[in-house]
Design an enzyme around this catalytic site. Structure first.
Site, PDB file in Angstrom:
ATOM      1  N   LYS A  21       0.888  -1.142  -0.002  1.00  0.00           N
ATOM      2  CA  LYS A  21      -0.013  -0.034   0.016  1.00  0.00           C
ATOM      3  C   LYS A  21       0.793   1.218  -0.053  1.00  0.00           C
ATOM      4  O   LYS A  21       0.617   2.280  -0.569  1.00  0.00           O
ATOM      5  CB  LYS A  21      -0.835   0.032   1.158  1.00  0.00           C
ATOM      6  N   SER A  22       1.903   1.247   1.018  1.00  0.00           N
ATOM      7  CA  SER A  22       2.656   2.456   1.139  1.00  0.00           C
ATOM      8  C   SER A  22       3.304   2.722  -0.345  1.00  0.00           C
ATOM      9  O   SER A  22       3.610   3.757  -0.642  1.00  0.00           O
ATOM     10  CB  SER A  22       3.831   2.290   2.006  1.00  0.00           C
ATOM     11  N   ARG A  26       3.039   5.974  -3.322  1.00  0.00           N
ATOM     12  CA  ARG A  26       4.303   6.737  -3.754  1.00  0.00           C
ATOM     13  C   ARG A  26       4.565   6.671  -5.160  1.00  0.00           C
ATOM     14  O   ARG A  26       4.898   7.599  -5.644  1.00  0.00           O
ATOM     15  CB  ARG A  26       5.372   6.373  -2.675  1.00  0.00           C
ATOM     16  N   GLY A  93      -4.945   8.181   5.560  1.00  0.00           N
ATOM     17  CA  GLY A  93      -4.091   9.012   6.090  1.00  0.00           C
ATOM     18  C   GLY A  93      -2.863   9.157   5.104  1.00  0.00           C
ATOM     19  O   GLY A  93      -2.602  10.452   5.003  1.00  0.00           O
ATOM     20  N   SER A 166       6.912   9.257  12.446  1.00  0.00           N
ATOM     21  CA  SER A 166       5.821   8.786  11.588  1.00  0.00           C
ATOM     22  C   SER A 166       6.391   8.875  10.245  1.00  0.00           C
ATOM     23  O   SER A 166       6.726   9.998   9.694  1.00  0.00           O
ATOM     24  CB  SER A 166       4.734   9.780  11.709  1.00  0.00           C
ATOM     25  N   GLN A 168       4.403   8.971   7.491  1.00  0.00           N
ATOM     26  CA  GLN A 168       3.705  10.046   6.877  1.00  0.00           C
ATOM     27  C   GLN A 168       4.030  11.463   6.958  1.00  0.00           C
ATOM     28  O   GLN A 168       4.229  12.456   5.993  1.00  0.00           O
ATOM     29  CB  GLN A 168       2.095   9.880   7.038  1.00  0.00           C
ATOM     30  N   ASP A 314       1.675  -1.093  12.101  1.00  0.00           N
ATOM     31  CA  ASP A 314       0.464  -1.519  11.355  1.00  0.00           C
ATOM     32  C   ASP A 314       0.007  -3.180  11.813  1.00  0.00           C
ATOM     33  O   ASP A 314      -1.189  -3.504  11.720  1.00  0.00           O
ATOM     34  CB  ASP A 314       0.302  -1.431   9.959  1.00  0.00           C
TER      35      ASP A 314
END
Ligand code: S3P
Length: 429
Positions: A21-22, A26, A93, A166, A168, A314
């Site tokens: 997902k990350s 990106r 997020g 973080s 993010q 996560d």
């Protein structure tokens, strides 16, 4: 939507999990900012990543889904267009925080919102550094909550010690730094996932990493590159724990991303006694990959805290499930960040696993789990949180009876097809 799970004697065979997902988020972002055509294979077509793609569509970027790959026509760093409508990040997020960094550098107005969960999550952690860099950002509660209205432009460079570990927040500043008037530096308190750094390097950005400091030089010539997305270790985690806690498992998960900033789950499970073999290692676009073979194992309790936490942030709900089936006590600390995820994951994990009969106490920054209590299937709820839904499904695999998980539609946020992959691997009891 409900998901019904009955006890299984094991998970067997060879499976693949969907793309990370990350990395998928990106790939769309850097593909859009690069010059030329970027092809992304194994892109995760989940609600979160589709939100990112839809937002870039509204910013004038052509993104075509050809099934086997996503084709992004990159517009260059200064080629995005002012959107004529609000950008909707949905439940994501990553979409909102990373895009805030990109939008802060754009010479136009944009507004971003999301679902009720995302609108309750803290945004000042990104609006503060981006405002310090010179962007004008307004949001509810003095910029702390979405919707966010952003008027960007040329930014000032910044030296920014991150107040939270973080990825993010780090990524929002690193992406904004592409549009600054000089080199910017971010200092991390603990290492968090470094996919942004790796992908920026892969697309040709000029970036230096020294210990916990990352420096980004502005106005790079980002050149389109093809990206092949490895399987998501956070999705694999549900199958890893499911295989460990059921008695006749021998499961291989192929092509999983094993970036060391993400493999805390493997370290912890091995310390608990898990048999996990990592084979066929490789590298795809700067990201390490491997096959994982997992066999049923007797697990013992453990302690999880400190710099391990960002490396498995996560995976804590499903690690709590592993701990419930382990012998002895597991203590998780330094994990207060879980309170501001898609749900308050300390409270939802503890509350829902208690319904199975687990002995689990919530602390201000973690969980204390007494493993080995006899569990039985139950009626439980995702609280609208994809990872809670899947962690409960894993608990159901090893609990006698039929577990019914309410709100299981949330799973599509990160792992559409979860139930099908599970059915393909499970043995009948
Ligand atoms: C993510 C970073 C993590 C993680 C999230 C995805 C990312 O959030 O929980 O699911 O893609 O950068 P934080 O960096 O806020 O901890």
């Amino acid at each position: 939507m409900e998901l019904r799970i009955s006890r299984t004697s094991g998970l067997v065979g060879t499976i693949e999990v969907p793309g990370d997902k990350s990395i998928s988020h990106r790939a769309v972002m850097l593909g859009a900012l690069a010059r030329g055509r970027t092809r992304v294979s194994n892109f995760l077509r989940s609600a979160d990543c589709l939100s990112t793609a839809a937002c870039f569509g509204k910013l004038g970027v052509s993104i075509e889904d050809r099934g086997s790959e996503l084709i992004i026509e990159g517009q260059g760093l200064h080629g995005l267009k002012e959107p004529s409508d609000v950008l909707d990040a949905g439940n994501s997020g990553t979409t909102m925080r990373l895009m805030a960094g990109i939008l802060a550098g754009q010479n136009f107005y944009s507004c971003m919102t999301g679902d009720a969960s995302l609108r309750s999550r803290p945004m000042s952690r990104v609006t503060r550094p981006l405002s310090l860099m010179g962007a004008t950002i307004l949001g509810r509660a003095d910029g702390a909550l979405a919707p966010l209205a952003i008027r960007g432009g040329r930014l000032k460079s910044i030296i920014y010690p991150l107040p939270v570990a973080s990825a993010q927040v780090k990524s929002a500043v690193l992406l904004a730094a592409l549009f600054a008037d000089g080199p910017s530096k971010v200092v991390e308190p603990k290492p968090s996932r470094d996919h942004t750094e790796r992908m920026l390097e892969y697309f040709g950005a000029s970036l230096e990493r020294r210990g916990n400091e990352i420096t980004v030089y502005p106005e790079p010539n980002l050149a389109a590159r093809d990206v092949s997305v490895p399987g998501d270790i956070s999705s694999a985690a549900f199958f890893i724990v499911g295989a460990l806690i059921t008695p006749e498992s021998d499961l291989t998960i192929r092509n999983v991303g094993v970036n060391p900033t993400r493999t805390g789950i493997l370290d912890v499970l091995r310390a608990m006694g898990a048999q996990i073999d990592v084979t066929d290692t490789g590298v795809m676009n700067g990201e390490p990959t491997a096959d994982l073979r997992v066999r049923s194992s007797r697990l013992g309790g453990t302690e999880i805290g400190g710099s391990l936490i960002p490396r498995l942030i996560d995976e804590i709900p499903v690690l709590a499930v592993a701990a419930v089936f382990a012998e002895g006590r597991t203590v998780i600390r330094d994990a207060a960040e879980l309170k501001v995820k898609e749900s308050d994951r300390l409270s939802t994990t503890a509350g829902e696993l208690r319904r199975f009969g687990a002995s689990i106490t919530e602390t201000p920054d973690g969980l204390i789990i007494e493993g080995g209590a006899p569990l039985s299937a139950t009626l439980c709820s995702s609280h609208g949180d994809h990872r809670i839904a899947m962690a409960l499904a894993v608990a159901g695999l090893a609990s006698p009876g039929e577990t019914v998980i309410g709100g299981a539609g949330a799973i599509s946020v990160s792992f559409p097809g979860f139930a099908d992959v599970l059915n393909s691997a499970r043995l009948q009891y």
